[in-house]
Design a protein around this motif. Structure first.
Motif: not given
Length: 268
Positions: A247-268
């Motif tokens: 909580q900073e200056n009355g505002k609440i921040w929610v966070g954590g680590v984010a990591t790419t595990l799969i990367e590629g091309v999606l065909r739709l």
């Protein structure tokens, strides 16, 4: 058939494959709502997001968020994972804070050294649960989009021991939290959280940003939690989720680590 950049991001854990995954389709403006919903049903993750050009001048990008069953106006770990994917795909924020456009409106997001945090949206509903629900669950609403019914138990042990009747509660999204005992549980976190999102097609979500955002506003606002704490989630599913709340200056921040595990091309 069209091709789209695709990433699968692990959110809220520094340990690979022990957070909550979100599938992110980049440059998805050409997809219809029906195609997005079908894709999210196919990935069968708790959420799949689609990055689009913004429609609001203040926004850096727009995101649509789908569960296997429905579309959400906002969700926490998809917000952080989508921001990570947008930056990895070459997105350039206009200012120091990234601004995401979603069904709920504009959500500020901060990014630094692989860690991401969103500013908790205002609660759309809070207070006492309707009397006819009290015998089924109990205690308080913390609703910032998905509609979480939030309950606080006396200890982490009680939270981990829960065995829900998913069928009986199939129309609800229920969040449960309880404090860690620093002597018996350690000091890596201060609260344990579990999220049962049956109404969204997910019996138990591994790590849940929107729920933790609502819980933080309730717990800090009522004096039940300090202004800075860490919540553990996903333990019963073999995950190691860690959600950082500030909580900073009355505002609440929610966070954590984010990591790419799969990367590629999606065909739709």
């Amino acid at each position: 058939m069209a091709e789209f950049q695709f990433q699968q991001i692990d959110v809220f854990s520094a340990e690979p494959a022990r957070g909550n995954p979100v599938a992110v389709v980049i440059g998805a403006d050409g997809l219809s709502t029906e195609q997005m919903a079908a894709c999210a049903n196919w990935t069968n993750l708790s959420e799949t997001t689609f990055l689009l050009q913004p429609t609001m001048p203040e926004a850096d990008y727009r995101v649509r968020i789908f569960t296997p069953r429905t579309e959400l106006p906002f969700a926490g770990h998809p917000t952080l994972g989508s921001c990570h994917a947008w930056l990895a795909a070459g997105g350039q924020p206009r200012g120091n804070t990234i601004v995401q456009e979603c069904g709920l409106g504009l959500v500020p997001v901060r990014a630094h050294n692989g860690c991401f945090a969103f500013a908790a949206p205002p609660l759309r509903r809070s207070g006492t649960v309707q009397p006819d629900l009290l015998h089924r669950v109990a205690d308080g609403w913390t609703d910032n989009g998905p509609g979480w019914l939030s309950i606080m138990l006396g200890s982490r042990r009680e939270v981990l021991a829960l065995e829900p009747d998913y069928a009986a509660l199939s129309d609800l999204c229920i969040g449960v939290t309880g404090p860690w005992d620093p002597i018996h549980d350690g000091q890596q976190a201060q609260f344990e959280v579990r999220a049962f999102a049956m109404a969204c097609g997910v019996n138990e979500d591994p790590v849940t940003g929107s729920l933790n955002a609502g819980l933080a506003q309730w717990l800090i606002g009522s004096g039940l939690a300090p202004r800075h704490y860490i919540a553990s989630q996903g333990t019963c599913l073999g995950r190691a989720g860690r959600v950082h709340v500030d909580q900073e200056n009355g505002k609440i921040w929610v966070g954590g680590v984010a990591t790419t595990l799969i990367e590629g091309v999606l065909r739709l």
